[in-house]
Design a protein around this motif. Structure first.
Motif, PDB file in Angstrom:
ATOM      1  N   GLY A  35      59.478  34.443  -7.850  1.00  0.00           N
ATOM      2  CA  GLY A  35      58.099  34.202  -7.454  1.00  0.00           C
ATOM      3  C   GLY A  35      57.366  35.513  -7.270  1.00  0.00           C
ATOM      4  O   GLY A  35      57.857  36.586  -7.634  1.00  0.00           O
ATOM      5  N   ARG A  36      56.186  35.426  -6.712  1.00  0.00           N
ATOM      6  CA  ARG A  36      55.351  36.598  -6.468  1.00  0.00           C
ATOM      7  C   ARG A  36      54.897  36.529  -5.024  1.00  0.00           C
ATOM      8  O   ARG A  36      54.572  35.440  -4.515  1.00  0.00           O
ATOM      9  CB  ARG A  36      54.158  36.594  -7.424  1.00  0.00           C
ATOM     10  N   MET A  37      54.878  37.686  -4.353  1.00  0.00           N
ATOM     11  CA  MET A  37      54.545  37.660  -2.934  1.00  0.00           C
ATOM     12  C   MET A  37      53.707  38.852  -2.518  1.00  0.00           C
ATOM     13  O   MET A  37      53.607  39.859  -3.232  1.00  0.00           O
ATOM     14  CB  MET A  37      55.817  37.604  -2.094  1.00  0.00           C
ATOM     15  N   THR A  38      53.121  38.722  -1.360  1.00  0.00           N
ATOM     16  CA  THR A  38      52.364  39.792  -0.734  1.00  0.00           C
ATOM     17  C   THR A  38      52.390  39.551   0.764  1.00  0.00           C
ATOM     18  O   THR A  38      52.614  38.421   1.212  1.00  0.00           O
ATOM     19  CB  THR A  38      50.910  39.806  -1.254  1.00  0.00           C
ATOM     20  N   THR A  39      52.206  40.618   1.541  1.00  0.00           N
ATOM     21  CA  THR A  39      52.192  40.493   2.998  1.00  0.00           C
ATOM     22  C   THR A  39      50.913  41.108   3.536  1.00  0.00           C
ATOM     23  O   THR A  39      50.477  42.166   3.075  1.00  0.00           O
ATOM     24  CB  THR A  39      53.413  41.186   3.627  1.00  0.00           C
ATOM     25  N   LEU A  40      50.319  40.436   4.508  1.00  0.00           N
ATOM     26  CA  LEU A  40      49.074  40.917   5.102  1.00  0.00           C
ATOM     27  C   LEU A  40      49.048  40.582   6.579  1.00  0.00           C
ATOM     28  O   LEU A  40      49.868  39.803   7.079  1.00  0.00           O
ATOM     29  CB  LEU A  40      47.875  40.316   4.371  1.00  0.00           C
ATOM     30  N   VAL A  41      48.106  41.198   7.273  1.00  0.00           N
ATOM     31  CA  VAL A  41      47.804  40.849   8.660  1.00  0.00           C
ATOM     32  C   VAL A  41      46.429  40.203   8.642  1.00  0.00           C
ATOM     33  O   VAL A  41      45.453  40.816   8.179  1.00  0.00           O
ATOM     34  CB  VAL A  41      47.818  42.083   9.579  1.00  0.00           C
ATOM     35  N   ASP A  42      46.351  38.962   9.102  1.00  0.00           N
ATOM     36  CA  ASP A  42      45.078  38.247   9.027  1.00  0.00           C
ATOM     37  C   ASP A  42      44.054  38.880   9.965  1.00  0.00           C
ATOM     38  O   ASP A  42      44.390  39.750  10.784  1.00  0.00           O
ATOM     39  CB  ASP A  42      45.284  36.741   9.264  1.00  0.00           C
TER      40      ASP A  42
ATOM     41  N   THR B 288      48.757  31.835  17.163  1.00  0.00           N
ATOM     42  CA  THR B 288      48.061  32.204  18.386  1.00  0.00           C
ATOM     43  C   THR B 288      47.103  33.362  18.098  1.00  0.00           C
ATOM     44  O   THR B 288      47.420  34.261  17.312  1.00  0.00           O
ATOM     45  CB  THR B 288      49.038  32.632  19.496  1.00  0.00           C
ATOM     46  N   SER B 289      45.942  33.308  18.729  1.00  0.00           N
ATOM     47  CA  SER B 289      44.940  34.369  18.564  1.00  0.00           C
ATOM     48  C   SER B 289      43.887  34.201  19.647  1.00  0.00           C
ATOM     49  O   SER B 289      43.936  33.250  20.439  1.00  0.00           O
ATOM     50  CB  SER B 289      44.279  34.293  17.175  1.00  0.00           C
ATOM     51  N   GLY B 290      42.919  35.105  19.660  1.00  0.00           N
ATOM     52  CA  GLY B 290      41.819  35.004  20.604  1.00  0.00           C
ATOM     53  C   GLY B 290      40.706  34.097  20.124  1.00  0.00           C
ATOM     54  O   GLY B 290      39.774  33.818  20.890  1.00  0.00           O
ATOM     55  N   ASP B 291      40.771  33.612  18.875  1.00  0.00           N
ATOM     56  CA  ASP B 291      39.712  32.758  18.323  1.00  0.00           C
ATOM     57  C   ASP B 291      40.342  31.728  17.383  1.00  0.00           C
ATOM     58  O   ASP B 291      40.308  31.871  16.166  1.00  0.00           O
ATOM     59  CB  ASP B 291      38.695  33.622  17.575  1.00  0.00           C
ATOM     60  N   PRO B 292      40.929  30.665  17.947  1.00  0.00           N
ATOM     61  CA  PRO B 292      41.620  29.672  17.113  1.00  0.00           C
ATOM     62  C   PRO B 292      40.727  29.009  16.067  1.00  0.00           C
ATOM     63  O   PRO B 292      41.181  28.750  14.946  1.00  0.00           O
ATOM     64  CB  PRO B 292      42.134  28.656  18.133  1.00  0.00           C
ATOM     65  N   ASP B 293      39.487  28.727  16.400  1.00  0.00           N
ATOM     66  CA  ASP B 293      38.598  28.070  15.445  1.00  0.00           C
ATOM     67  C   ASP B 293      38.363  28.945  14.215  1.00  0.00           C
ATOM     68  O   ASP B 293      38.427  28.477  13.077  1.00  0.00           O
ATOM     69  CB  ASP B 293      37.254  27.725  16.100  1.00  0.00           C
ATOM     70  N   ALA B 294      38.079  30.223  14.455  1.00  0.00           N
ATOM     71  CA  ALA B 294      37.842  31.136  13.334  1.00  0.00           C
ATOM     72  C   ALA B 294      39.107  31.329  12.517  1.00  0.00           C
ATOM     73  O   ALA B 294      39.062  31.411  11.287  1.00  0.00           O
ATOM     74  CB  ALA B 294      37.323  32.479  13.855  1.00  0.00           C
ATOM     75  N   ALA B 295      40.259  31.401  13.194  1.00  0.00           N
ATOM     76  CA  ALA B 295      41.525  31.559  12.475  1.00  0.00           C
ATOM     77  C   ALA B 295      41.783  30.358  11.580  1.00  0.00           C
ATOM     78  O   ALA B 295      42.214  30.497  10.423  1.00  0.00           O
ATOM     79  CB  ALA B 295      42.665  31.751  13.465  1.00  0.00           C
ATOM     80  N   HIS B 296      41.510  29.166  12.079  1.00  0.00           N
ATOM     81  CA  HIS B 296      41.687  27.969  11.262  1.00  0.00           C
ATOM     82  C   HIS B 296      40.773  28.000  10.047  1.00  0.00           C
ATOM     83  O   HIS B 296      41.182  27.670   8.931  1.00  0.00           O
ATOM     84  CB  HIS B 296      41.409  26.713  12.090  1.00  0.00           C
ATOM     85  N   ARG B 297      39.535  28.421  10.231  1.00  0.00           N
ATOM     86  CA  ARG B 297      38.600  28.502   9.097  1.00  0.00           C
ATOM     87  C   ARG B 297      39.085  29.511   8.061  1.00  0.00           C
ATOM     88  O   ARG B 297      38.906  29.299   6.852  1.00  0.00           O
ATOM     89  CB  ARG B 297      37.196  28.869   9.591  1.00  0.00           C
ATOM     90  N   PHE B 298      39.704  30.595   8.504  1.00  0.00           N
ATOM     91  CA  PHE B 298      40.207  31.587   7.566  1.00  0.00           C
ATOM     92  C   PHE B 298      41.282  30.992   6.661  1.00  0.00           C
ATOM     93  O   PHE B 298      41.234  31.142   5.444  1.00  0.00           O
ATOM     94  CB  PHE B 298      40.771  32.785   8.341  1.00  0.00           C
TER      95      PHE B 298
END
Length: 208
Positions: free
Chosen positions: A106-113, A146-156
């Motif tokens: 497969g093909r992969m990449t790693t990031l920090v959201d 987990t984050s300080g802004d769950p709604d925005a994280a979900h939209r991302f």
């Protein structure tokens, strides 16, 4: 059969003590650690019963920076890892490992959201990841962000990456990150297992 759990398809336990990890998680969760004889790298894989759910990486290998803490890398199934990385970076994510081919697997990449959680994107070819029946003891049950802004994280994840993860998987928390919840037959008094520091991170538990 579960091909993904909340969009995730594989885990990689990164530890300073592979033998200690095998002993601890074998007792706590019934995980079995064994070298994959069909893998040219002779990589160690994690199984529950006959089902493979992840791999093991030794943090003493020179590829890892000194002082890297034990953690679990979570692999999110996507249609195109390259396009996913481009869209994520454009939306504020930080690229850690540029997209690359993992042989014919497969093909992969790693990031920090944008909210501080590390995640790997997996574009399947020959290897699609785990497959196990729902309700398998010791297998991933769901994922929590987990984050300080769950709604925005979900939209991302929903809008930018196009991964349909339920909104209730995104919760408010001080330490950003993804955590897998492992299914067990009986819920213990403490709903997590916490191995020695060098072995790995704490894992959440819930009854199946």
């Amino acid at each position: 059969m579960n091909d993904t759990v909340d969009g995730f398809c594989w885990l990689d336990l990164k530890t300073h003590d592979p033998a200690g990890a095998a002993a601890f998680f074998g007792t706590a969760l019934g995980w079995r650690f064994a070298v994959d004889e069909n893998d040219w790298r002779r990589a160690t894989k994690i199984s529950v019963g006959p089902y493979r759910i992840g791999g093991v990486s030794d943090l003493s290998a020179p590829v890892y920076p000194p002082g890297t803490e034990p953690h679990i890398a979570h692999y999110l199934a996507v249609a195109d890892a390259g396009r996913g990385a481009e869209a994520a970076v454009a939306a504020g994510a930080r690229l850690v490992v540029p997209p690359f081919d993992a042989g014919d697997q497969g093909r992969m990449t790693t990031l920090v959201d944008p909210y501080g959680a590390a995640v790997s994107l997996w574009e399947a070819r020959e290897f699609t990841g785990w497959t196990f029946p729902p309700g398998t003891p010791g297998a991933p049950l769901r994922a929590l962000h987990t984050s300080g802004d769950p709604d925005a994280a979900h939209r991302f994840y929903d809008g930018t990456l196009g991964v349909r993860i339920p909104r209730d998987r995104f919760v408010l928390g001080d330490g950003p990150g993804w955590r897998l919840v492992i299914g067990v037959r009986e819920t213990p008094v403490v709903h997590e297992v916490r191995p020695p520091e060098a072995v790995g991170p704490a894992l959440l538990l819930d009854r199946i």
